[in-house]
Design an enzyme around this catalytic site. Structure first.
Site, PDB file in Angstrom:
ATOM      1  N   PHE A  55     -49.309  -3.506   7.202  1.00  0.00           N
ATOM      2  CA  PHE A  55     -50.909  -3.174   6.321  1.00  0.00           C
ATOM      3  C   PHE A  55     -51.069  -4.021   5.877  1.00  0.00           C
ATOM      4  O   PHE A  55     -51.425  -5.094   5.960  1.00  0.00           O
ATOM      5  CB  PHE A  55     -50.974  -1.918   6.106  1.00  0.00           C
ATOM      6  CG  PHE A  55     -51.440  -0.883   7.109  1.00  0.00           C
ATOM      7  CD1 PHE A  55     -51.926  -0.687   8.829  1.00  0.00           C
ATOM      8  CD2 PHE A  55     -50.093   0.232   7.532  1.00  0.00           C
ATOM      9  CE1 PHE A  55     -52.458   0.005   9.592  1.00  0.00           C
ATOM     10  CE2 PHE A  55     -50.153   0.933   8.451  1.00  0.00           C
ATOM     11  CZ  PHE A  55     -51.607   0.886   9.495  1.00  0.00           C
ATOM     12  N   PHE A  98     -43.912  -3.359  12.096  1.00  0.00           N
ATOM     13  CA  PHE A  98     -43.788  -4.438  10.908  1.00  0.00           C
ATOM     14  C   PHE A  98     -43.278  -5.252  10.988  1.00  0.00           C
ATOM     15  O   PHE A  98     -43.471  -5.863   9.565  1.00  0.00           O
ATOM     16  CB  PHE A  98     -43.931  -3.341   9.657  1.00  0.00           C
ATOM     17  CG  PHE A  98     -45.018  -1.745   9.416  1.00  0.00           C
ATOM     18  CD1 PHE A  98     -45.935  -2.148   9.974  1.00  0.00           C
ATOM     19  CD2 PHE A  98     -44.551  -1.424   8.772  1.00  0.00           C
ATOM     20  CE1 PHE A  98     -46.452  -0.937   9.853  1.00  0.00           C
ATOM     21  CE2 PHE A  98     -44.901   0.037   7.559  1.00  0.00           C
ATOM     22  CZ  PHE A  98     -45.752  -0.046   9.026  1.00  0.00           C
ATOM     23  N   TYR A 100     -52.161   7.345  18.274  1.00  0.00           N
ATOM     24  CA  TYR A 100     -52.601   5.946  17.819  1.00  0.00           C
ATOM     25  C   TYR A 100     -54.525   6.637  17.623  1.00  0.00           C
ATOM     26  O   TYR A 100     -54.570   6.545  19.184  1.00  0.00           O
ATOM     27  CB  TYR A 100     -52.679   4.718  17.858  1.00  0.00           C
ATOM     28  CG  TYR A 100     -50.593   3.891  17.586  1.00  0.00           C
ATOM     29  CD1 TYR A 100     -50.732   5.034  16.649  1.00  0.00           C
ATOM     30  CD2 TYR A 100     -50.462   3.357  18.711  1.00  0.00           C
ATOM     31  CE1 TYR A 100     -49.406   4.657  16.516  1.00  0.00           C
ATOM     32  CE2 TYR A 100     -49.219   2.998  18.129  1.00  0.00           C
ATOM     33  CZ  TYR A 100     -48.276   2.932  17.129  1.00  0.00           C
ATOM     34  OH  TYR A 100     -47.149   3.112  16.683  1.00  0.00           O
ATOM     35  N   LEU A 120     -44.947  -8.640  10.689  1.00  0.00           N
ATOM     36  CA  LEU A 120     -45.119  -9.186  10.049  1.00  0.00           C
ATOM     37  C   LEU A 120     -46.013  -8.319   8.858  1.00  0.00           C
ATOM     38  O   LEU A 120     -46.677  -9.142   7.710  1.00  0.00           O
ATOM     39  CB  LEU A 120     -46.857  -9.601  10.185  1.00  0.00           C
ATOM     40  CG  LEU A 120     -46.894 -10.524  12.378  1.00  0.00           C
ATOM     41  CD1 LEU A 120     -48.145 -10.703  12.493  1.00  0.00           C
ATOM     42  CD2 LEU A 120     -45.926 -11.425  12.051  1.00  0.00           C
TER      43      LEU A 120
HETATM   44  N1  NAP Z   1     -42.262   3.280  15.699  1.00  0.00           N
HETATM   45  C1  NAP Z   1     -43.214   3.508  14.420  1.00  0.00           C
HETATM   46  O1  NAP Z   1     -42.537   4.041  12.977  1.00  0.00           O
HETATM   47  C2  NAP Z   1     -44.557   2.471  14.323  1.00  0.00           C
HETATM   48  C3  NAP Z   1     -44.717   2.319  12.985  1.00  0.00           C
HETATM   49  C4  NAP Z   1     -46.006   0.522  13.154  1.00  0.00           C
HETATM   50  C5  NAP Z   1     -46.508   0.174  13.537  1.00  0.00           C
HETATM   51  N2  NAP Z   1     -45.590   0.457  14.949  1.00  0.00           N
HETATM   52  C6  NAP Z   1     -45.438  -0.340  15.959  1.00  0.00           C
HETATM   53  O2  NAP Z   1     -45.320  -2.083  16.306  1.00  0.00           O
HETATM   54  C7  NAP Z   1     -45.922  -2.183  16.198  1.00  0.00           C
HETATM   55  C8  NAP Z   1     -46.813  -3.790  14.837  1.00  0.00           C
HETATM   56  O3  NAP Z   1     -46.891  -2.773  13.642  1.00  0.00           O
HETATM   57  P1  NAP Z   1     -47.720  -2.751  13.542  1.00  0.00           P
HETATM   58  O4  NAP Z   1     -49.091  -3.896  14.217  1.00  0.00           O
HETATM   59  O5  NAP Z   1     -48.556  -2.621  11.923  1.00  0.00           O
HETATM   60  O6  NAP Z   1     -48.062  -4.754  11.917  1.00  0.00           O
HETATM   61  P2  NAP Z   1     -47.667  -5.931  12.043  1.00  0.00           P
HETATM   62  O7  NAP Z   1     -47.072  -6.516  13.821  1.00  0.00           O
HETATM   63  O8  NAP Z   1     -46.841  -6.464  11.186  1.00  0.00           O
HETATM   64  O9  NAP Z   1     -48.809  -6.929  11.466  1.00  0.00           O
HETATM   65  C9  NAP Z   1     -50.155  -6.182  12.055  1.00  0.00           C
HETATM   66  C10 NAP Z   1     -50.949  -7.445  10.951  1.00  0.00           C
HETATM   67  O10 NAP Z   1     -51.015  -8.042  10.119  1.00  0.00           O
HETATM   68  C11 NAP Z   1     -52.295  -8.753  10.638  1.00  0.00           C
HETATM   69  N3  NAP Z   1     -52.136 -10.460  12.337  1.00  0.00           N
HETATM   70  C12 NAP Z   1     -51.603  -9.577  12.931  1.00  0.00           C
HETATM   71  N4  NAP Z   1     -50.982 -11.363  13.640  1.00  0.00           N
HETATM   72  C13 NAP Z   1     -51.516 -12.056  12.355  1.00  0.00           C
HETATM   73  C14 NAP Z   1     -51.812 -13.527  12.171  1.00  0.00           C
HETATM   74  N5  NAP Z   1     -51.287 -14.258  12.954  1.00  0.00           N
HETATM   75  N6  NAP Z   1     -52.545 -13.752  10.336  1.00  0.00           N
HETATM   76  C15 NAP Z   1     -52.751 -13.070   9.962  1.00  0.00           C
HETATM   77  N7  NAP Z   1     -52.608 -11.736  10.107  1.00  0.00           N
HETATM   78  C16 NAP Z   1     -52.055 -11.606  11.374  1.00  0.00           C
HETATM   79  C17 NAP Z   1     -53.356  -7.846  11.408  1.00  0.00           C
HETATM   80  O11 NAP Z   1     -54.730  -7.460  11.505  1.00  0.00           O
HETATM   81  P3  NAP Z   1     -55.484  -8.243  12.137  1.00  0.00           P
HETATM   82  O12 NAP Z   1     -55.806  -6.930  13.262  1.00  0.00           O
HETATM   83  O13 NAP Z   1     -56.502  -8.561  11.356  1.00  0.00           O
HETATM   84  O14 NAP Z   1     -54.395  -9.178  13.244  1.00  0.00           O
HETATM   85  C18 NAP Z   1     -52.323  -6.913  11.146  1.00  0.00           C
HETATM   86  O15 NAP Z   1     -53.548  -6.075   9.486  1.00  0.00           O
HETATM   87  C19 NAP Z   1     -48.130  -1.637  15.723  1.00  0.00           C
HETATM   88  O16 NAP Z   1     -49.109  -2.194  16.359  1.00  0.00           O
HETATM   89  C20 NAP Z   1     -47.170  -0.019  16.519  1.00  0.00           C
HETATM   90  O17 NAP Z   1     -47.409  -0.552  17.885  1.00  0.00           O
HETATM   91  C21 NAP Z   1     -44.596   1.317  14.972  1.00  0.00           C
END
Ligand code: NAP
Length: 290
Positions: free
Chosen positions: A220, A215, A63, A217
């Site tokens: 992206f 993911f 990252y 939530l």
């Molecule tokens: N193992 C893997 O392959 C893999 C892949 C992807 C991710 N991950 C891990 O999983 C974690 C979670 O996934 P993720 O961060 O990609 O996706 P997520 O948690 O599903 O969603 C993040 C997205 O939602 C928005 N968001 C968050 N809280 C919100 C709210 N209360 N209201 C409106 N929008 C909101 C964020 O934007 P804002 O910043 O504007 O809030 C961002 O665009 C990552 O941080 C990473 O550590 C692992």
């Protein structure tokens, strides 16, 4: 002050973490590449998460690359005793921000060393092997992960890693990994609208293994659904809180790592820990992904 105690806890390796954690991927710049737009804001989000009781933080040296781990170190080191940092290896970034497989034993050792150096640790608490089938960003696909997982198991024996997990994998790959070394957690894509792993979650729960949906939530493109909005309206909550509360309710081995770069969104997401879903609302939500 807001508490996340009501999310409950679950073992992760030989530690127990609050089921409401935090994923740090969103702290990097656009496309998870380069520095954050607001560096001080990113540090504040990390500190606020830990101050609120988060004990499970998900990251990777890819990252940024490197930059998110450097931020974590700056914001949180010396780390609190109860904080479990989980990282992942198996990919490297190209200069064009691409995600490329890097699963040879040498590449995995470099990745472990990068994580150790940039997080400022002597040993990594949990390392996930992130499978990259088809050479890129696709979902899980069958194929042996024995060679890379055995390489990580050897580094665990060496003392560089305490516990191992797997990510973006099939049930057969989880079983294959478990034949090589203990698996503490599985990190795959799963959320209220994307439920391909239902059977795997239940099987892991029966064996006491944590399931960590990425993911949660929607990633992206955050989840948008009329059902979610209506339930949220009836409960006086937000759709994102309902999506997270549904995951907490789905299975006791689910650990949440919602990602955000915003303190306001962080507080909103942590609020899901205390959102109880009545049976009838849960039934509406259960039918969403069916
Ligand atoms: N193992 C893997 O392959 C893999 C892949 C992807 C991710 N991950 C891990 O999983 C974690 C979670 O996934 P993720 O961060 O990609 O996706 P997520 O948690 O599903 O969603 C993040 C997205 O939602 C928005 N968001 C968050 N809280 C919100 C709210 N209360 N209201 C409106 N929008 C909101 C964020 O934007 P804002 O910043 O504007 O809030 C961002 O665009 C990552 O941080 C990473 O550590 C692992």
């Amino acid at each position: 002050m807001q508490t996340i105690d009501q999310a409950g806890s679950f073992p992760l390796g030989d530690r127990t973490v609050n089921r409401m954690g935090y994923g740090a991927m969103q702290l990097a710049g656009p496309h998870v590449f380069g520095p954050p737009r607001d560096r001080d804001g990113a540090i504040a989000v990390l500190r606020a998460a830990v101050a609120a009781g988060v004990t499970h933080l998900d990251t990777s040296d890819f990252y940024g690359p490197h930059l998110v781990n450097e931020l974590i170190r700056e914001a949180l080191s010396p780390y609190p005793d109860d904080l479990v940092l989980v990282t992942k290896v198996g990919a490297v970034r190209g200069a064009d921000a691409s995600w490329n497989p890097a699963a040879s034993p040498d590449a995995l050792r470099r990745a472990v060393e990068d994580n150790l150096r940039n997080l400022g640790l002597d040993r990594l608490e949990v390392v996930n092997f992130r499978a990259m089938p088809g050479g890129g960003a696709g979902g899980p696909a069958e194929g042996s992960i024995a060679e890379p997982f055995a390489a990580l198991a050897a580094m665990r024996e060496e003392g560089l890693i305490r516990h191992l997990g797997v990510s973006n994998v099939t049930a057969a790959q989880v079983a294959e990994a478990r034949g090589i070394a203990p698996v503490t957690c599985v990190q795959n894509q799963y959320n209220i609208a994307h439920r391909g792993d239902d059977a795997l979650i239940d099987a892991l729960a029966a064996d006491g293994i944590a399931y960590v949906p990425f993911f949660p939530l929607g990633g992206f493109s955050p989840l948008q659904s009329a059902d979610l909005a209506e339930v949220a309206g009836r409960l006086g909550a937000t759709p994102m809180q309902v999506a997270l509360a549904w995951l907490l309710r789905r299975s006791p081995n689910i650990l949440l790592i919602p990602g955000t770069s915003s303190r306001a969104h962080l507080q909103e997401n942590l609020g899901a820990a205390s959102l109880a879903l009545p049976e009838e609302e849960a039934a509406v939500l259960d039918s969403m992904g069916a």
